[in-house]
Design an enzyme around this catalytic site. Structure first.
Site, mmCIF file in Angstrom:
data_model
loop_
_atom_site.group_PDB
_atom_site.id
_atom_site.type_symbol
_atom_site.label_atom_id
_atom_site.label_comp_id
_atom_site.label_asym_id
_atom_site.label_seq_id
_atom_site.Cartn_x
_atom_site.Cartn_y
_atom_site.Cartn_z
ATOM 1 N N HIS A 90 64.560 96.289 10.074
ATOM 2 C CA HIS A 90 63.640 97.381 10.434
ATOM 3 C C HIS A 90 64.049 97.921 11.798
ATOM 4 O O HIS A 90 63.933 97.222 12.798
ATOM 5 C CB HIS A 90 62.197 96.873 10.468
ATOM 6 C CG HIS A 90 61.699 96.430 9.133
ATOM 7 N ND1 HIS A 90 61.242 97.319 8.184
ATOM 8 C CD2 HIS A 90 61.621 95.198 8.571
ATOM 9 C CE1 HIS A 90 60.884 96.645 7.090
ATOM 10 N NE2 HIS A 90 61.117 95.358 7.299
ATOM 11 N N ASP A 101 64.912 90.405 7.726
ATOM 12 C CA ASP A 101 63.612 91.084 7.819
ATOM 13 C C ASP A 101 63.244 91.279 9.294
ATOM 14 O O ASP A 101 62.078 91.137 9.686
ATOM 15 C CB ASP A 101 62.518 90.318 7.067
ATOM 16 C CG ASP A 101 61.285 91.183 6.793
ATOM 17 O OD1 ASP A 101 61.293 92.386 7.136
ATOM 18 O OD2 ASP A 101 60.300 90.641 6.240
ATOM 19 N N ASP A 141 59.771 98.765 0.665
ATOM 20 C CA ASP A 141 59.522 97.559 1.461
ATOM 21 C C ASP A 141 58.331 97.697 2.401
ATOM 22 O O ASP A 141 58.172 98.692 3.092
ATOM 23 C CB ASP A 141 60.755 97.175 2.287
ATOM 24 C CG ASP A 141 60.508 95.872 3.036
ATOM 25 O OD1 ASP A 141 59.969 94.947 2.424
ATOM 26 O OD2 ASP A 141 60.814 95.804 4.238
ATOM 27 N N HIS A 152 68.364 93.749 5.339
ATOM 28 C CA HIS A 152 66.919 93.935 5.531
ATOM 29 C C HIS A 152 66.571 94.010 7.017
ATOM 30 O O HIS A 152 66.109 93.044 7.616
ATOM 31 C CB HIS A 152 66.166 92.776 4.863
ATOM 32 C CG HIS A 152 64.719 93.065 4.612
ATOM 33 N ND1 HIS A 152 64.073 92.674 3.462
ATOM 34 C CD2 HIS A 152 63.795 93.724 5.340
ATOM 35 C CE1 HIS A 152 62.811 93.072 3.508
ATOM 36 N NE2 HIS A 152 62.618 93.698 4.647
ATOM 37 N N HIS A 164 58.134 94.129 17.105
ATOM 38 C CA HIS A 164 56.838 94.590 17.621
ATOM 39 C C HIS A 164 56.788 94.177 19.084
ATOM 40 O O HIS A 164 57.261 93.090 19.436
ATOM 41 C CB HIS A 164 55.664 93.915 16.901
ATOM 42 C CG HIS A 164 55.600 94.213 15.435
ATOM 43 N ND1 HIS A 164 55.282 95.463 14.952
ATOM 44 C CD2 HIS A 164 55.814 93.422 14.350
ATOM 45 C CE1 HIS A 164 55.289 95.424 13.618
ATOM 46 N NE2 HIS A 164 55.624 94.206 13.231
HETATM 47 ZN ZN LIG Z 1 59.085 93.330 3.003
#
Ligand SMILES: [Zn+2]
Length: 421
Positions: free
Chosen positions: A59, A302, A149, A57, A306
């Site tokens: 990003h 996760d 997601d 997971h 940012h």
């Molecule tokens: Zn999520």
């Protein structure tokens, strides 16, 4: 290139053994007190040597928001955190929802990435929740995980069709971000802190109800389902119950949901704003207990980068998410303090989830040299990150245990010794 790690505690198929690990080319050549000469020798006494960690997971923000992270920086952050394989989430711009885009990203990953990057696909076109993707074409291009997601796929007919289709693709899995927005779109866990901050709260039911609904569909179809980032005790109980009735379901938990609870948000610190939100202390404790008992299958970061300027805004405007690749190993170690469980939840089980055959394997001669050296006794305070973003709740916080070396396909892709040179 021959690398020798001397004197570590090694995770092998028969359990932990003391010995030297020899890496020759892209494979583990031998484990034991073999004599010979190496190009690089590292003293790893007191440290653990095991399979490289696997994150299902991540990003990477690539394509579309590469000022936050990209394939290059994200995969290097992964290497620094002990990961040899990561699964990139498809909520990019554009969303990863067709085979052509997957092919292009895989080609870039081979050139640019420091570790293995597998790409997850969206469940629906553009992640709009309306029209399903072409599962077969995406599967043929290498995709094994399908998820919208960031959003829950709410339409039960689409979930049913998605499970129906992926069931016929060996090793493919639907993963759900469980958050029913019928319960509102809160910024923190519903309760006194949401009230104090004057923002809308999101109750645990938003997750538990979504999971319960999906479990019922999976049970009816006899399909496999993965639940992303569980956040509360009642979700864990619902999954356990479904399992006892024969549903093939797995779940992941993030390091931050294991480590923190909603009280961190007392002062409205946006570094603790993420979804699902941090919940009650009792939820956190239940997640910890479930991880230790093997009820929760695996830890996933996760990792959600940012920039500081993006997070440094009024609480309601701040984007959700924290980075995690470079601190997860330490956080997980601090909570389990058991080498076998550590590798199980951070490497073996995540690799198994999507069938990453070259990763998540106990070390043995002839196996791919994807491994991590972790020093459980080393204390450190994260002060800067390899990631392009530093939105971490662990900045300036002391952690126990640290990744020292990461080897990907026989190449040293991270080494504190190299940094010190
Ligand atoms: Zn999520």
């Amino acid at each position: 290139m021959v690398i020798r790690f001397v004197g570590g505690t090694v995770l092998t198929e028969t359990g932990l053994v003391e010995g030297d690990v020899w890496v020759d080319g892209a494979t583990v050549a031998s484990i034991g007190p073999t004599a010979g000469s190496a190009d690089e020798t590292f003293d790893v006494s007191g440290m653990l040597v095991g399979p490289g960690l696997v994150d299902v997971h991540t990003h990477l923000r690539d394509p579309g928001q590469t000022w936050k992270e990209d394939l290059r920086s994200g995969s290097r952050a992964a290497a620094a955190g002990g990961y040899t394989a990561i699964v990139a989430m498809p909520n990019t711009e554009p969303a990863v929802d067709e085979a052509g885009l997957v092919g292009a990203l895989e080609e870039r990953a081979r050139d640019e990435a420091a570790v293995t990057v597998a790409f997850a696909s969206a469940l629906t076109r553009g992640r709009q929740g309306e029209e399903l993707v072409d599962f077969r074409a995406l599967y043929d291009s290498g995709v094994r995980m399908f998820t919208d997601d960031g959003d829950w796929l709410a339409d039960p007919d689409l979930v049913e069709q998605a499970l129906e289709q992926t069931r016929r693709l060996p090793g493919a899995v639907v993963a759900q971000h469980a958050e029913d927005t019928a319960y509102g779109q809160g910024h923190v866990h519903a309760g006194s802190i949401a009230e104090k901050l004057g923002v809308e709260g999101s109750p645990s039911e938003a997750e538990t109800q979504a999971v319960t609904r999906d479990l019922r569909i999976a049970e009816r179809l006899g399909a496999r389902l993965h639940i992303q980032h569980v956040s509360c005790a009642r979700t864990v109980a619902a999954v356990q119950e479904a399992r006892s009735e024969g549903v093939e379901v797995t779940m992941e938990v993030t390091p931050h949901h294991l480590d923190f609870d909603v009280s961190e948000l007392e002062g409205g610190d946006t570094r603790f704003k993420m979804f699902p939100p941090l919940r009650e202390r009792s939820d956190r404790d239940a997640l910890r207990a479930a991880l230790r008992r093997g009820v929760i299958d695996l830890v996933a970061t996760d990792h959600a980068p940012h920039l500081e300027v993006e997070k440094d805004v009024p609480f309601v405007d701040a984007p959700r998410g924290v980075i995690g690749l470079e601190t997860a190993a330490s956080v997980v170690w601090g909570l389990v303090e058991d080498p076998e469980l550590f590798f199980e939840v951070a490497s073996l089980n995540p690799a198994r989830l999507i069938g990453l055959g070259r990763h998540g394997l106990a070390l043995a001669p002839g196996r791919p040299a994807n491994l991590v050296v972790f020093d459980p006794s080393r204390r450190w305070v994260p002060s800067r990150f390899v990631s392009k973003s530093s939105n971490s709740p662990y900045l300036g916080r002391e952690l126990q245990g640290r990744v020292v070396h990461t080897v990907h396909e026989g190449r040293l892709v991270h080494s504190l010794a190299e940094v010190a040179r």
